[in-house]
Design a protein around this motif. Structure first.
Motif, mmCIF file in Angstrom:
data_model
loop_
_atom_site.group_PDB
_atom_site.id
_atom_site.type_symbol
_atom_site.label_atom_id
_atom_site.label_comp_id
_atom_site.label_asym_id
_atom_site.label_seq_id
_atom_site.Cartn_x
_atom_site.Cartn_y
_atom_site.Cartn_z
ATOM 1 N N ARG A 263 0.816 -1.211 0.000
ATOM 2 C CA ARG A 263 0.000 0.000 0.000
ATOM 3 C C ARG A 263 0.851 1.262 0.000
ATOM 4 O O ARG A 263 0.489 2.283 -0.586
ATOM 5 N N ARG A 264 2.031 1.210 0.657
ATOM 6 C CA ARG A 264 2.901 2.384 0.728
ATOM 7 C C ARG A 264 3.381 2.804 -0.658
ATOM 8 O O ARG A 264 3.524 3.994 -0.939
ATOM 9 N N VAL A 265 3.617 1.844 -1.525
ATOM 10 C CA VAL A 265 4.034 2.163 -2.896
ATOM 11 C C VAL A 265 2.873 2.818 -3.649
ATOM 12 O O VAL A 265 3.057 3.818 -4.356
ATOM 13 N N PRO B 126 5.874 15.177 -2.862
ATOM 14 C CA PRO B 126 6.938 14.290 -3.355
ATOM 15 C C PRO B 126 7.878 13.790 -2.253
ATOM 16 O O PRO B 126 8.338 12.643 -2.326
ATOM 17 N N GLU B 127 8.138 14.615 -1.248
ATOM 18 C CA GLU B 127 9.049 14.177 -0.182
ATOM 19 C C GLU B 127 8.434 13.034 0.629
ATOM 20 O O GLU B 127 9.110 12.061 0.965
ATOM 21 N N SER B 128 7.152 13.176 0.945
ATOM 22 C CA SER B 128 6.474 12.076 1.645
ATOM 23 C C SER B 128 6.428 10.830 0.776
ATOM 24 O O SER B 128 6.557 9.706 1.276
ATOM 25 N N ALA B 129 6.261 11.022 -0.522
ATOM 26 C CA ALA B 129 6.228 9.891 -1.453
ATOM 27 C C ALA B 129 7.565 9.155 -1.454
ATOM 28 O O ALA B 129 7.615 7.914 -1.448
ATOM 29 N N LYS B 130 8.666 9.908 -1.445
ATOM 30 C CA LYS B 130 9.992 9.279 -1.409
ATOM 31 C C LYS B 130 10.170 8.464 -0.124
ATOM 32 O O LYS B 130 10.718 7.355 -0.141
ATOM 33 N N LYS B 131 9.700 9.013 0.988
ATOM 34 C CA LYS B 131 9.826 8.301 2.265
ATOM 35 C C LYS B 131 9.021 7.011 2.251
ATOM 36 O O LYS B 131 9.469 5.979 2.757
ATOM 37 N N LEU B 132 7.824 7.080 1.680
ATOM 38 C CA LEU B 132 6.993 5.877 1.595
ATOM 39 C C LEU B 132 7.674 4.805 0.751
ATOM 40 O O LEU B 132 7.666 3.614 1.105
ATOM 41 N N ALA C 188 10.895 4.464 0.279
ATOM 42 C CA ALA C 188 12.035 3.951 1.043
ATOM 43 C C ALA C 188 11.577 2.964 2.111
ATOM 44 O O ALA C 188 12.194 1.909 2.311
ATOM 45 N N GLU C 189 10.495 3.305 2.811
ATOM 46 C CA GLU C 189 9.954 2.402 3.826
ATOM 47 C C GLU C 189 9.537 1.071 3.225
ATOM 48 O O GLU C 189 9.633 0.019 3.879
ATOM 49 N N ALA C 190 9.064 1.108 1.979
ATOM 50 C CA ALA C 190 8.612 -0.113 1.315
ATOM 51 C C ALA C 190 9.773 -0.915 0.727
ATOM 52 O O ALA C 190 9.567 -2.012 0.203
ATOM 53 N N GLY C 191 10.994 -0.357 0.803
ATOM 54 C CA GLY C 191 12.163 -1.077 0.309
ATOM 55 C C GLY C 191 12.644 -0.634 -1.047
ATOM 56 O O GLY C 191 13.446 -1.332 -1.683
ATOM 57 N N TYR C 192 12.206 0.544 -1.493
ATOM 58 C CA TYR C 192 12.616 1.051 -2.803
ATOM 59 C C TYR C 192 13.166 2.473 -2.662
ATOM 60 O O TYR C 192 12.621 3.432 -3.213
ATOM 61 N N PRO C 193 14.263 2.630 -1.926
ATOM 62 C CA PRO C 193 14.806 3.985 -1.690
ATOM 63 C C PRO C 193 15.260 4.671 -2.978
ATOM 64 O O PRO C 193 15.295 5.910 -3.035
ATOM 65 N N VAL D 273 11.065 6.968 -9.741
ATOM 66 C CA VAL D 273 10.370 5.930 -10.508
ATOM 67 C C VAL D 273 10.511 6.230 -11.999
ATOM 68 O O VAL D 273 10.112 7.311 -12.459
ATOM 69 N N LYS D 274 11.085 5.312 -12.730
ATOM 70 C CA LYS D 274 11.217 5.474 -14.176
ATOM 71 C C LYS D 274 10.027 4.824 -14.858
ATOM 72 O O LYS D 274 9.810 3.610 -14.730
ATOM 73 N N ILE D 275 9.240 5.629 -15.567
ATOM 74 C CA ILE D 275 8.066 5.123 -16.284
ATOM 75 C C ILE D 275 8.416 4.890 -17.747
ATOM 76 O O ILE D 275 8.892 5.804 -18.435
ATOM 77 N N ASN D 276 8.218 3.679 -18.205
ATOM 78 C CA ASN D 276 8.333 3.381 -19.630
ATOM 79 C C ASN D 276 6.937 3.531 -20.225
ATOM 80 O O ASN D 276 6.113 2.620 -20.139
ATOM 81 N N LEU D 277 6.665 4.722 -20.752
ATOM 82 C CA LEU D 277 5.321 5.061 -21.202
ATOM 83 C C LEU D 277 5.026 4.439 -22.558
ATOM 84 O O LEU D 277 5.789 4.615 -23.508
ATOM 85 N N GLN D 278 3.919 3.726 -22.617
ATOM 86 C CA GLN D 278 3.449 3.138 -23.872
ATOM 87 C C GLN D 278 2.088 3.726 -24.189
ATOM 88 O O GLN D 278 1.051 3.205 -23.772
ATOM 89 N N ALA D 279 2.093 4.843 -24.902
ATOM 90 C CA ALA D 279 0.849 5.508 -25.312
ATOM 91 C C ALA D 279 0.513 5.076 -26.727
ATOM 92 O O ALA D 279 1.365 5.121 -27.618
ATOM 93 N N GLU D 280 -0.725 4.655 -26.934
ATOM 94 C CA GLU D 280 -1.095 4.098 -28.234
ATOM 95 C C GLU D 280 -2.577 4.293 -28.503
ATOM 96 O O GLU D 280 -3.357 4.642 -27.614
#
Length: 522
Positions: free
Chosen positions: A295-297, A345-351, A353-358, A391-398
């Motif tokens: 949920r944190r992610v 965004p800062e709270s998002a980064k902390k979330l 990191a807490e979820a294991g994706y710093p 977070v790197k998004i590989n955008l596939q718009a079609e």
């Protein structure tokens, strides 16, 4: 040579009829993907085919329920609905409309490949009482059945059998049949020509049972994906109506002098979904686990999105940010719950990191670029927002032609979708988008497989509860749980924008349906 009076009168009548014949030329950014009314539960598709086919219960200009192929309906018991069918109605091929067609349609809508399963998921049995009376028995008390079936269009049993179209076209698997290219409804317009992604032509049904208030005899529908080309076609007079109007061109069209721009709120909610079922995402650099199960992610993604900048810059003010999966105007909308998680965004980064994706992670995002207002641009903005938290998004718009078959097959990790409840009731989004998917059609468009047993329990209770106060509280509770779970990420309700030449009178509905029987060409 002198014409006899009767011949002269006939010649004048023919000439006048030709002069009075009115053609309406309509352009949209995308095409109706099939003529099969059960193949895709998408508003453009259903709006277009609603001019050819009809339901038992229809909608008026204020979206109220009105008789269509059923003249009346009643409830002899809590789980049984009785529909008196309209007599004297014929399909476009001349076949009489009867109870057999109703029973066949409900069976077809429940079949594999149907995108309308959720409309009939609570139907236990359809019984033919006589040629013009049917009874529909539901699994449990279902007081909103007439609302639910108002976009379930009736097909001819005889025609489908003769044309080997007994089962719906399956857009997920690319399976086509005759019903995708030909049509045989009871509606005010007949299909004359179908060239997918090029043009579709409808002509007035001279044997239509009902009233056609407008004067349009022929409709030429053309998909024009490029915004500038679509606007130029309207300004030059090549087309009469276009939808949607590119937001950047609204002022220009209003100032042109011979164009009317129709704007209004839409009942559609645009949102993002995430794969929460697979143990490993299909399209991510994270291996061995699924970040979206945390949920944190999900909340980190939510709080990374700068919804106000999307509203002001991408949507040019033509959007209303939302925290709910339904719009104002939908029964059950709870304004007190309409409070988004703050952009942070800062709270998002902390979330993260807490979820294991710093350092964030990489994931593909699927997005249409010709379905919703500025859909491709919205996804680009979201990708840029998420990049700020790593977070790197590989955008596939079609194009939606390839987009919908892909995501409807759940061949996605992260996606955009828009939803207008066809019943104008919150139960529709609960059962279609938020409830756990099953084979009967529940959760059919819950493409990321969000699942909470309490939401499922409340969904079942909501559909049979007749006490409005209790029902509304159940809906609010389901919405509260979903929000706390971050089951999806709601974005906004987009605004409607149509443009038409000033000699065109039409009716704009908040569900974005365009009925040609209400259009007048002066």
């Amino acid at each position: 040579m002198k014409l006899r009076p009767t011949v002269l009168a006939l010649a004048l009548a023919v000439a006048c009829g030709t002069a009075m014949a009115k053609t309406l030329r309509v352009a949209n950014q995308g095409d109706a993907m099939s003529m099969d009314p059960h193949s895709l539960n998408e508003s453009l598709q259903l709006s277009f085919t609603a001019n050819i086919y009809e339901p038992l219960v229809g909608r008026d200009k204020k979206l109220g329920l009105v008789p269509a192929l059923a003249t009346s309906w009643s409830q002899p018991s809590p789980t049984v609905w009785r529909f008196e069918l309209r007599q004297g109605v014929k399909f476009h091929d001349g076949t009489p409309f009867t109870a057999d067609d109703v029973a066949f349609t409900f069976q077809r809508a429940a079949a594999d490949g149907s995108d309308m399963k959720s409309y009939v998921s609570q139907v236990k049995e359809v019984r033919k009482v006589s040629d013009h009376v049917v009874e529909i028995e539901t699994q449990a008390p279902f007081p909103i059945l007439p609302d639910v079936i108002s976009q379930l269009y009736i097909m001819s049993k005889k025609w489908c059998e003769e044309n080997k179209a007994e089962r719906p076209v399956d857009r997920r698997k690319g399976v086509e049949n005759t019903a995708s290219f030909k049509a045989n409804g009871t509606g005010p317009y007949r299909l004359k020509e179908r060239q997918p992604n090029t043009r579709t032509v409808l002509v007035r049904n001279p044997d239509y049972w009902g009233q056609i208030e407008g004067n349009v005899d022929e409709v030429i529908f053309t998909p024009i994906g490029n915004d500038a080309t679509r606007v130029a076609a309207l300004l030059s007079g090549e087309i009469d109506v276009m939808e949607p109007v590119p937001l950047q061109d609204i002022g220009r069209l209003k100032a042109s002098g011979n164009i009317n721009v129709l704007q209004g709120p839409e009942l559609r909610t645009i949102f993002l979904g995430m794969d929460q079922k697979r143990d490993e995402l299909l399209f991510s650099n994270v291996k061995g686990k699924n970040p979206f199960k945390d949920r944190r992610v999900r909340q980190a993604f939510y709080q990374a999105i700068d919804i106000e900048t999307i509203r002001t810059r991408v949507m040019r003010g033509a959007a209303t940010p939302t925290a709910l999966m339904v719009a104002p105007g939908i029964k059950g909308f709870a304004p007190e719950l309409n409070k988004r998680y703050p952009y942070d965004p800062e709270s998002a980064k902390k979330l993260l990191a807490e979820a294991g994706y710093p350092n964030g992670f990489e994931v593909a995002m699927n997005c249409p670029n010709d379905r919703y207002v500025n859909d491709g641009e919205i996804c680009q903005a979201i990708a840029a927002n998420l990049a700020r938290i790593g977070v790197k998004i590989n955008l596939q718009a079609e194009t939606k032609v390839t987009y919908f078959p892909k995501i409807l097959s759940r061949n996605t990790s992260f996606y955009m979708l828009g939803w207008t409840p066809s019943t104008y009731d919150s139960h529709n989004v609960l059962t279609s988008i938020m409830a756990t998917p099953n084979d009967a059609g529940q959760g059919q468009f819950n493409l990321g497989w969000y699942s909470n047993p309490k939401v499922d329990e409340l969904t079942l209770k909501v559909q049979s509860e007749t006490d409005q106060a209790k029902r509304d509280e159940m809906i609010r509770e389901a919405f509260r749980i979903h929000h706390e779970d971050v089951g999806h990420i709601p974005l906004h309700q987009q605004a409607l924008a149509w443009a038409a030449k000033k000699n065109i009178e039409l009716v704009q509905l908040p569900d974005n349906f365009m009925y040609f029987k209400w259009v007048t060409v002066k």
